[in-house]
Design a protein around this motif. Structure first.
Motif, PDB file in Angstrom:
ATOM      1  N   ASN A 126       0.973  -1.344   0.020  1.00 24.31           N
ATOM      2  CA  ASN A 126      -0.114   0.131   0.213  1.00 24.31           C
ATOM      3  C   ASN A 126       0.762   1.334  -0.031  1.00 24.31           C
ATOM      4  O   ASN A 126       2.015   1.204   0.077  1.00 24.31           O
ATOM      5  CB  ASN A 126      -1.062   0.021   1.207  1.00 24.31           C
ATOM      6  CG  ASN A 126      -1.915   1.300   1.239  1.00 24.31           C
ATOM      7  OD1 ASN A 126      -2.545   1.433   0.176  1.00 24.31           O
ATOM      8  ND2 ASN A 126      -2.251   1.761   2.388  1.00 24.31           N
ATOM      9  N   ASP A 129       1.401   5.478  -3.714  1.00 29.01           N
ATOM     10  CA  ASP A 129       1.464   6.916  -4.191  1.00 29.01           C
ATOM     11  C   ASP A 129       2.944   7.795  -3.554  1.00 29.01           C
ATOM     12  O   ASP A 129       3.301   8.877  -4.226  1.00 29.01           O
ATOM     13  CB  ASP A 129       0.250   7.754  -3.840  1.00 29.01           C
ATOM     14  CG  ASP A 129       0.062   7.596  -2.309  1.00 29.01           C
ATOM     15  OD1 ASP A 129       0.209   8.478  -1.521  1.00 29.01           O
ATOM     16  OD2 ASP A 129      -0.239   6.504  -1.863  1.00 29.01           O
ATOM     17  N   LEU A 130       3.379   7.054  -2.597  1.00 26.85           N
ATOM     18  CA  LEU A 130       4.656   7.971  -2.000  1.00 26.85           C
ATOM     19  C   LEU A 130       5.787   7.586  -2.462  1.00 26.85           C
ATOM     20  O   LEU A 130       6.943   7.829  -2.348  1.00 26.85           O
ATOM     21  CB  LEU A 130       4.568   7.450  -0.467  1.00 26.85           C
ATOM     22  CG  LEU A 130       3.426   7.892   0.592  1.00 26.85           C
ATOM     23  CD1 LEU A 130       3.653   7.424   1.792  1.00 26.85           C
ATOM     24  CD2 LEU A 130       3.215   9.389   0.446  1.00 26.85           C
ATOM     25  N   SER A 157      -2.895   2.039  -3.468  1.00 23.90           N
ATOM     26  CA  SER A 157      -2.859   3.432  -2.711  1.00 23.90           C
ATOM     27  C   SER A 157      -4.295   3.731  -2.367  1.00 23.90           C
ATOM     28  O   SER A 157      -5.259   4.003  -3.095  1.00 23.90           O
ATOM     29  CB  SER A 157      -2.284   4.434  -3.602  1.00 23.90           C
ATOM     30  OG  SER A 157      -2.563   5.698  -3.065  1.00 23.90           O
ATOM     31  N   ALA A 158      -4.600   3.670  -1.143  1.00 22.46           N
ATOM     32  CA  ALA A 158      -5.809   4.127  -0.593  1.00 22.46           C
ATOM     33  C   ALA A 158      -5.857   5.644  -0.878  1.00 22.46           C
ATOM     34  O   ALA A 158      -7.075   6.168  -1.069  1.00 22.46           O
ATOM     35  CB  ALA A 158      -5.659   3.974   0.920  1.00 22.46           C
ATOM     36  N   HIS A 181       1.858  -3.684  10.216  1.00 18.58           N
ATOM     37  CA  HIS A 181       2.180  -2.761  10.998  1.00 18.58           C
ATOM     38  C   HIS A 181       1.247  -1.628  11.278  1.00 18.58           C
ATOM     39  O   HIS A 181       0.318  -1.443  10.382  1.00 18.58           O
ATOM     40  CB  HIS A 181       3.554  -1.844  10.648  1.00 18.58           C
ATOM     41  CG  HIS A 181       4.783  -2.774  10.635  1.00 18.58           C
ATOM     42  ND1 HIS A 181       5.201  -3.551  11.851  1.00 18.58           N
ATOM     43  CD2 HIS A 181       5.890  -2.857   9.770  1.00 18.58           C
ATOM     44  CE1 HIS A 181       6.223  -4.272  11.687  1.00 18.58           C
ATOM     45  NE2 HIS A 181       6.661  -3.925  10.390  1.00 18.58           N
ATOM     46  N   GLY A 183      -0.441   1.837  10.904  1.00 16.62           N
ATOM     47  CA  GLY A 183      -0.323   2.823  10.200  1.00 16.62           C
ATOM     48  C   GLY A 183       0.222   2.690   8.564  1.00 16.62           C
ATOM     49  O   GLY A 183       0.401   3.498   7.855  1.00 16.62           O
ATOM     50  N   VAL A 184      -0.056   1.239   8.320  1.00 15.29           N
ATOM     51  CA  VAL A 184       0.217   0.949   6.723  1.00 15.29           C
ATOM     52  C   VAL A 184      -0.978   1.124   5.902  1.00 15.29           C
ATOM     53  O   VAL A 184      -0.932   1.160   4.969  1.00 15.29           O
ATOM     54  CB  VAL A 184       0.736  -0.598   6.582  1.00 15.29           C
ATOM     55  CG1 VAL A 184       1.999  -0.641   7.195  1.00 15.29           C
ATOM     56  CG2 VAL A 184      -0.340  -1.351   7.306  1.00 15.29           C
ATOM     57  N   GLY A 185      -2.258   1.474   6.684  1.00 13.71           N
ATOM     58  CA  GLY A 185      -3.471   1.895   6.111  1.00 13.71           C
ATOM     59  C   GLY A 185      -4.357   0.697   5.916  1.00 13.71           C
ATOM     60  O   GLY A 185      -5.410   0.771   5.146  1.00 13.71           O
ATOM     61  N   THR A 188      -8.104   2.483   6.360  1.00  2.04           N
ATOM     62  CA  THR A 188      -8.159   3.214   5.223  1.00  2.04           C
ATOM     63  C   THR A 188      -8.663   2.573   4.291  1.00  2.04           C
ATOM     64  O   THR A 188      -9.575   2.767   3.398  1.00  2.04           O
ATOM     65  CB  THR A 188      -7.034   4.125   5.018  1.00  2.04           C
ATOM     66  OG1 THR A 188      -6.530   4.861   6.318  1.00  2.04           O
ATOM     67  CG2 THR A 188      -7.480   5.409   4.174  1.00  2.04           C
ATOM     68  N   GLY A 202      -6.439   0.014  13.936  1.00  2.48           N
ATOM     69  CA  GLY A 202      -5.703   1.046  14.000  1.00  2.48           C
ATOM     70  C   GLY A 202      -5.600   1.811  15.587  1.00  2.48           C
ATOM     71  O   GLY A 202      -4.455   1.846  15.861  1.00  2.48           O
TER      72      GLY A 202
HETATM   73  P1  GDP Z   1      -4.009   0.920  10.156  1.00  2.00           P
HETATM   74  O1  GDP Z   1      -3.039   1.438  11.459  1.00  2.00           O
HETATM   75  O2  GDP Z   1      -3.103   0.076   9.156  1.00  2.00           O
HETATM   76  O3  GDP Z   1      -5.142   0.850  10.119  1.00  2.00           O
HETATM   77  O4  GDP Z   1      -3.593   2.379   9.119  1.00  2.00           O
HETATM   78  P2  GDP Z   1      -4.685   3.787   8.932  1.00  2.00           P
HETATM   79  O5  GDP Z   1      -5.775   3.304   8.128  1.00  2.00           O
HETATM   80  O6  GDP Z   1      -4.904   4.302  10.120  1.00  2.00           O
HETATM   81  O7  GDP Z   1      -3.612   4.625   8.103  1.00  2.00           O
HETATM   82  C1  GDP Z   1      -2.466   5.411   8.645  1.00  2.00           C
HETATM   83  C2  GDP Z   1      -2.126   6.812   7.997  1.00  2.00           C
HETATM   84  O8  GDP Z   1      -1.744   6.446   6.713  1.00  2.00           O
HETATM   85  C3  GDP Z   1      -3.723   7.514   7.614  1.00  2.00           C
HETATM   86  O9  GDP Z   1      -3.205   8.739   8.065  1.00  2.00           O
HETATM   87  C4  GDP Z   1      -3.902   7.266   6.366  1.00  2.00           C
HETATM   88  O10 GDP Z   1      -4.646   8.460   5.840  1.00  2.00           O
HETATM   89  C5  GDP Z   1      -2.648   7.312   5.695  1.00  2.00           C
HETATM   90  N1  GDP Z   1      -2.653   6.360   4.562  1.00  2.00           N
HETATM   91  C6  GDP Z   1      -3.567   5.061   4.310  1.00  2.00           C
HETATM   92  N2  GDP Z   1      -3.341   4.620   3.014  1.00  2.00           N
HETATM   93  C7  GDP Z   1      -2.427   5.622   2.399  1.00  2.00           C
HETATM   94  C8  GDP Z   1      -2.068   5.599   0.954  1.00  2.00           C
HETATM   95  O11 GDP Z   1      -2.257   4.811   0.302  1.00  2.00           O
HETATM   96  N3  GDP Z   1      -1.312   6.486   0.846  1.00  2.00           N
HETATM   97  C9  GDP Z   1      -0.916   7.619   1.647  1.00  2.00           C
HETATM   98  N4  GDP Z   1       0.032   8.581   1.439  1.00  2.00           N
HETATM   99  N5  GDP Z   1      -1.450   7.737   2.721  1.00  2.00           N
HETATM  100  C10 GDP Z   1      -2.002   6.562   3.394  1.00  2.00           C
END
Ligand code: GDP
Ligand code: ZN
Length: 306
Positions: A126, A129-130, A157-158, A181, A183-185, A188, A202
């Protein structure tokens, strides 16, 4: 008698979705014994069960054999385990090249644990885009290692809404455990493909409860396009899986097939002469990163038993 799947557990009652599509609250009647496992919870999320009774007084009276399950051992070494979830079709690992970095060793530990639990793995890269062009080259070389092992790999890319259809195809009509981990998304991504769904992963994994034996229960969420995701608060990977050093290589599929060709039957693939695993690495048939992960896990294991 009804048949259904446990989709939520609180420890004292269970929510069961029956094959007729009703959702009912059940208690457990009697004791269930499972071969070779002493668990603190008799019924787990994912279990297929038989239910008796009427509205307001349903009881789970039988559990069908589990095709697989994941457990967490109690920290007090009492040898009892907590079954987190059962009957999983796949374990989906969400990884990112940056923000945060997911290292290959983490991926390989996950794959080994999943092998040990008999759960197929899929990998989602995921936050693409970065990535710069160089990052993308590196990601593709990582990805090819797992593609060669025949693990499904997709790129998403979410943020930029890339790969949503691939993710839907991956999850459709399956029961999937989502890991990765913090913060990986994960949240989202899931929210992008099913707007009604919000995962707890999260918020909970950020509170660092991993080492504790907290009574957290998994929950299954139905996806609007078919299938379920299993949300396991506080569990980012599988935790510690007991694997003896001698057996470790058997959980790396690309090493497993060479094991019969090692000169010594008890070869540990470190520096023994006539090691077929090392020869396969020299021929480029086993990725260096995978062998490094093997060494890491091997040495860690050695420390544990000292
Ligand atoms: P989780 O802990 O795995 O559930 O992660 P989250 O869904 O809470 O996402 C952590 C952060 O990463 C948030 O600020 C999201 O907006 C951001 N994020 C998630 N997916 C993407 C992505 O594909 N690209 C970018 N640039 N940021 C993302
Ligand atoms: Zn060997």
């Amino acid at each position: 008698m009804k048949r259904g799947r446990v989709i939520k557990s609180t420890g004292s009652w269970y929510e069961v979705k029956t094959t007729e599509g009703e959702q009912i609250q059940c208690r457990v009647r009697g004791k269930f014994r499972h071969k070779g496992i002493r668990s603190t919870n008799p019924v787990a999320v994912g279990d297929w069960v038989a239910v008796k009774g009427d509205e307001g007084a349903y009881s789970i009276v039988d559990i069908e054999e589990r095709k697989n399950y994941i457990v967490r051992r109690s920290v007090n070494l009492s040898k009892t385990s907590h079954i987190i979830a059962s009957n999983l079709d796949q374990a989906v690992l969400i990884v990112t090249m940056k923000e945060p970095v997911t290292f290959p060793t983490f991926i390989d530990r996950f794959c080994v644990a999943a092998e040990a639990f008999h759960i197929p793995v899929a990998i989602v890269f995921n936050k693409i885009d970065l990535l710069t062009d160089d990052d993308i080259d590196l990601m593709e070389s990582f990805a090819s290692v797992y593609e060669e092992l025949e693990y499904p790999v997709i790129f998403t890319s979410a943020e930029a809404e890339i790969g949503s259809d691939d993710l839907k195809d991956l999850l459709r009509d399956k029961v999937s455990l989502l890991s990765g981990h913090s913060g990986v998304g994960k949240s989202t991504l899931i929210n992008k493909i099913d707007r009604n769904l919000t995962l707890r992963t999260g918020e909970i994994s950020s509170s660092h409860q991993t080492g504790q034996h907290t009574t957290t229960f998994a929950e299954m969420f139905e996806l609007e396009f078919g299938g379920y995701v299993v949300d396991t608060p506080g569990i980012r990977g599988f935790g510690i899986v007991d694997i003896e050093r001698e057996e470790l290589a058997g959980y790396f599929p690309e090493m497993r097939k060479h094991l019969p060709d090692c000169k010594f039957y008890n070869c540990l693939h470190i520096s023994e002469p006539g090691c077929a695993v090392k020869k396969a690495i020299e021929r480029g048939e086993i990725a260096e990163t995978r062998y490094n992960s093997y060494l890491n896990m091997y040495h860690e294991n050695e420390e544990q038993y000292r």
